[in-house]
Motif scaffolding. Sequence first.
Motif, PDB file in Angstrom:
ATOM      1  N   GLY A  55       0.819  -1.208   0.000  1.00  0.00           N
ATOM      2  CA  GLY A  55       0.000   0.000   0.000  1.00  0.00           C
ATOM      3  C   GLY A  55       0.855   1.262   0.000  1.00  0.00           C
ATOM      4  O   GLY A  55       2.081   1.210   0.130  1.00  0.00           O
ATOM      5  N   VAL A  56       0.204   2.408  -0.140  1.00  0.00           N
ATOM      6  CA  VAL A  56       0.895   3.697  -0.218  1.00  0.00           C
ATOM      7  C   VAL A  56       1.817   3.912   0.977  1.00  0.00           C
ATOM      8  O   VAL A  56       2.927   4.421   0.828  1.00  0.00           O
ATOM      9  CB  VAL A  56      -0.128   4.858  -0.327  1.00  0.00           C
ATOM     10  N   ASP A  57       1.393   3.523   2.176  1.00  0.00           N
ATOM     11  CA  ASP A  57       2.199   3.695   3.382  1.00  0.00           C
ATOM     12  C   ASP A  57       3.053   2.469   3.696  1.00  0.00           C
ATOM     13  O   ASP A  57       3.772   2.441   4.681  1.00  0.00           O
ATOM     14  CB  ASP A  57       1.293   4.004   4.584  1.00  0.00           C
ATOM     15  N   GLY A  58       2.984   1.438   2.871  1.00  0.00           N
ATOM     16  CA  GLY A  58       3.707   0.193   3.115  1.00  0.00           C
ATOM     17  C   GLY A  58       5.170   0.283   2.716  1.00  0.00           C
ATOM     18  O   GLY A  58       5.550   1.052   1.831  1.00  0.00           O
ATOM     19  N   PHE A  59       6.000  -0.525   3.395  1.00  0.00           N
ATOM     20  CA  PHE A  59       7.429  -0.565   3.106  1.00  0.00           C
ATOM     21  C   PHE A  59       7.951  -1.970   3.364  1.00  0.00           C
ATOM     22  O   PHE A  59       7.699  -2.544   4.421  1.00  0.00           O
ATOM     23  CB  PHE A  59       8.188   0.435   3.978  1.00  0.00           C
ATOM     24  N   ILE A  60       8.645  -2.525   2.381  1.00  0.00           N
ATOM     25  CA  ILE A  60       9.309  -3.819   2.559  1.00  0.00           C
ATOM     26  C   ILE A  60      10.792  -3.622   2.304  1.00  0.00           C
ATOM     27  O   ILE A  60      11.191  -3.077   1.271  1.00  0.00           O
ATOM     28  CB  ILE A  60       8.760  -4.900   1.601  1.00  0.00           C
ATOM     29  N   LYS A  61      11.588  -4.074   3.265  1.00  0.00           N
ATOM     30  CA  LYS A  61      13.037  -4.072   3.120  1.00  0.00           C
ATOM     31  C   LYS A  61      13.478  -5.520   3.256  1.00  0.00           C
ATOM     32  O   LYS A  61      13.397  -6.099   4.333  1.00  0.00           O
ATOM     33  CB  LYS A  61      13.702  -3.215   4.194  1.00  0.00           C
ATOM     34  N   GLY A  62      13.900  -6.120   2.125  1.00  0.00           N
ATOM     35  CA  GLY A  62      14.290  -7.526   2.161  1.00  0.00           C
ATOM     36  C   GLY A  62      14.013  -8.201   0.843  1.00  0.00           C
ATOM     37  O   GLY A  62      14.124  -7.584  -0.215  1.00  0.00           O
ATOM     38  N   ASN A  63      13.594  -9.454   0.903  1.00  0.00           N
ATOM     39  CA  ASN A  63      13.356 -10.255  -0.290  1.00  0.00           C
ATOM     40  C   ASN A  63      11.881 -10.623  -0.398  1.00  0.00           C
ATOM     41  O   ASN A  63      11.267 -11.004   0.595  1.00  0.00           O
ATOM     42  CB  ASN A  63      14.183 -11.543  -0.257  1.00  0.00           C
ATOM     43  N   VAL A  64      11.357 -10.524  -1.626  1.00  0.00           N
ATOM     44  CA  VAL A  64       9.985 -10.929  -1.884  1.00  0.00           C
ATOM     45  C   VAL A  64       9.981 -11.862  -3.086  1.00  0.00           C
ATOM     46  O   VAL A  64      10.606 -11.575  -4.106  1.00  0.00           O
ATOM     47  CB  VAL A  64       9.065  -9.713  -2.161  1.00  0.00           C
ATOM     48  N   ASP A  65       9.279 -12.986  -2.940  1.00  0.00           N
ATOM     49  CA  ASP A  65       9.101 -13.947  -4.022  1.00  0.00           C
ATOM     50  C   ASP A  65       7.605 -14.221  -4.121  1.00  0.00           C
ATOM     51  O   ASP A  65       7.015 -14.791  -3.199  1.00  0.00           O
ATOM     52  CB  ASP A  65       9.875 -15.235  -3.717  1.00  0.00           C
ATOM     53  N   ALA A  66       6.976 -13.757  -5.219  1.00  0.00           N
ATOM     54  CA  ALA A  66       5.524 -13.871  -5.356  1.00  0.00           C
ATOM     55  C   ALA A  66       5.142 -14.166  -6.798  1.00  0.00           C
ATOM     56  O   ALA A  66       5.951 -14.028  -7.709  1.00  0.00           O
ATOM     57  CB  ALA A  66       4.854 -12.582  -4.892  1.00  0.00           C
ATOM     58  N   THR A  67       3.877 -14.545  -6.989  1.00  0.00           N
ATOM     59  CA  THR A  67       3.368 -14.782  -8.330  1.00  0.00           C
ATOM     60  C   THR A  67       3.058 -13.465  -9.028  1.00  0.00           C
ATOM     61  O   THR A  67       3.445 -13.250 -10.167  1.00  0.00           O
ATOM     62  CB  THR A  67       2.106 -15.666  -8.276  1.00  0.00           C
ATOM     63  N   ASN A  68       2.367 -12.559  -8.344  1.00  0.00           N
ATOM     64  CA  ASN A  68       2.047 -11.225  -8.853  1.00  0.00           C
ATOM     65  C   ASN A  68       2.317 -10.215  -7.751  1.00  0.00           C
ATOM     66  O   ASN A  68       2.249 -10.550  -6.560  1.00  0.00           O
ATOM     67  CB  ASN A  68       0.571 -11.122  -9.269  1.00  0.00           C
ATOM     68  N   ALA A  69       2.586  -8.967  -8.137  1.00  0.00           N
ATOM     69  CA  ALA A  69       2.798  -7.922  -7.138  1.00  0.00           C
ATOM     70  C   ALA A  69       2.311  -6.586  -7.674  1.00  0.00           C
ATOM     71  O   ALA A  69       2.387  -6.311  -8.875  1.00  0.00           O
ATOM     72  CB  ALA A  69       4.265  -7.827  -6.753  1.00  0.00           C
ATOM     73  N   GLU A  70       1.808  -5.771  -6.746  1.00  0.00           N
ATOM     74  CA  GLU A  70       1.385  -4.403  -7.051  1.00  0.00           C
ATOM     75  C   GLU A  70       1.985  -3.506  -5.974  1.00  0.00           C
ATOM     76  O   GLU A  70       1.750  -3.741  -4.788  1.00  0.00           O
ATOM     77  CB  GLU A  70      -0.142  -4.311  -7.050  1.00  0.00           C
ATOM     78  N   ILE A  71       2.742  -2.505  -6.400  1.00  0.00           N
ATOM     79  CA  ILE A  71       3.445  -1.670  -5.431  1.00  0.00           C
ATOM     80  C   ILE A  71       3.015  -0.221  -5.564  1.00  0.00           C
ATOM     81  O   ILE A  71       3.111   0.371  -6.639  1.00  0.00           O
ATOM     82  CB  ILE A  71       4.977  -1.805  -5.600  1.00  0.00           C
ATOM     83  N   GLU A  72       2.528   0.319  -4.434  1.00  0.00           N
ATOM     84  CA  GLU A  72       2.178   1.733  -4.337  1.00  0.00           C
ATOM     85  C   GLU A  72       3.126   2.452  -3.378  1.00  0.00           C
ATOM     86  O   GLU A  72       3.285   3.644  -3.451  1.00  0.00           O
ATOM     87  CB  GLU A  72       0.745   1.901  -3.824  1.00  0.00           C
ATOM     88  N   GLY A  73       3.734   1.689  -2.477  1.00  0.00           N
ATOM     89  CA  GLY A  73       4.610   2.249  -1.451  1.00  0.00           C
ATOM     90  C   GLY A  73       6.071   2.062  -1.788  1.00  0.00           C
ATOM     91  O   GLY A  73       6.485   2.203  -2.942  1.00  0.00           O
ATOM     92  N   LYS A  74       6.880   1.706  -0.767  1.00  0.00           N
ATOM     93  CA  LYS A  74       8.322   1.590  -0.934  1.00  0.00           C
ATOM     94  C   LYS A  74       8.776   0.140  -0.850  1.00  0.00           C
ATOM     95  O   LYS A  74       8.263  -0.629  -0.043  1.00  0.00           O
ATOM     96  CB  LYS A  74       9.043   2.391   0.153  1.00  0.00           C
ATOM     97  N   PHE A  75       9.773  -0.180  -1.679  1.00  0.00           N
ATOM     98  CA  PHE A  75      10.395  -1.497  -1.646  1.00  0.00           C
ATOM     99  C   PHE A  75      11.883  -1.331  -1.827  1.00  0.00           C
ATOM    100  O   PHE A  75      12.334  -0.590  -2.700  1.00  0.00           O
ATOM    101  CB  PHE A  75       9.852  -2.415  -2.743  1.00  0.00           C
ATOM    102  N   SER A  76      12.660  -2.062  -1.008  1.00  0.00           N
ATOM    103  CA  SER A  76      14.108  -2.067  -1.133  1.00  0.00           C
ATOM    104  C   SER A  76      14.598  -3.487  -0.908  1.00  0.00           C
ATOM    105  O   SER A  76      14.343  -4.069   0.136  1.00  0.00           O
ATOM    106  CB  SER A  76      14.735  -1.119  -0.099  1.00  0.00           C
ATOM    107  N   GLY A  77      15.289  -4.051  -1.914  1.00  0.00           N
ATOM    108  CA  GLY A  77      15.790  -5.407  -1.775  1.00  0.00           C
ATOM    109  C   GLY A  77      15.703  -6.169  -3.077  1.00  0.00           C
ATOM    110  O   GLY A  77      15.810  -5.598  -4.161  1.00  0.00           O
TER     111      GLY A  77
END
Length: 136
Positions: A55-77
């Motif tokens: 989501g807009v306020d969401g943040f993931i720092k690390g590894n993501v392994d998924a079938t589909n993804a939608e990013i509105e917020g921050k991702f690093s990794g």
Amino acid sequence: MFSNKDKNSQKPKAMERNVIAKNTTIVGDIKSDGDFRIDGTLEGTLKTNGRVIIGVDGFIKGNVDATNAEIEGKFSGQLQVSQTLTIKGTANISGDVIIGKLSIEPGATFNATCAMKGALKELNSNEQKKRSEKTA
């Protein structure tokens, strides 16, 4: 008339939806078959056969392994999406990205190395077809 099959095996599996709420921080590894929506912070690894939505306020720092993804917020990794990655205009992505298909809206920040697995498969199969046509 009567079946020896288990009645539960005939019911379709419902996909679970997991939510990490705003103002929530999780540090660690998560593995699931269901979908995830991240409105808080996740530091670690997320592996799912479902869809990940940051989501807009969401943040993931690390590894993501998924079938589909939608990013509105921050991702690093490191992000691995076997099918489609959709990046909204509010997204901020950095790191390494390996995807099948990519959709980016104007306004998104995308500072990552990107590899498209699906395109490589198509190119390789087309090259093999051309080679076989030349030898025939």
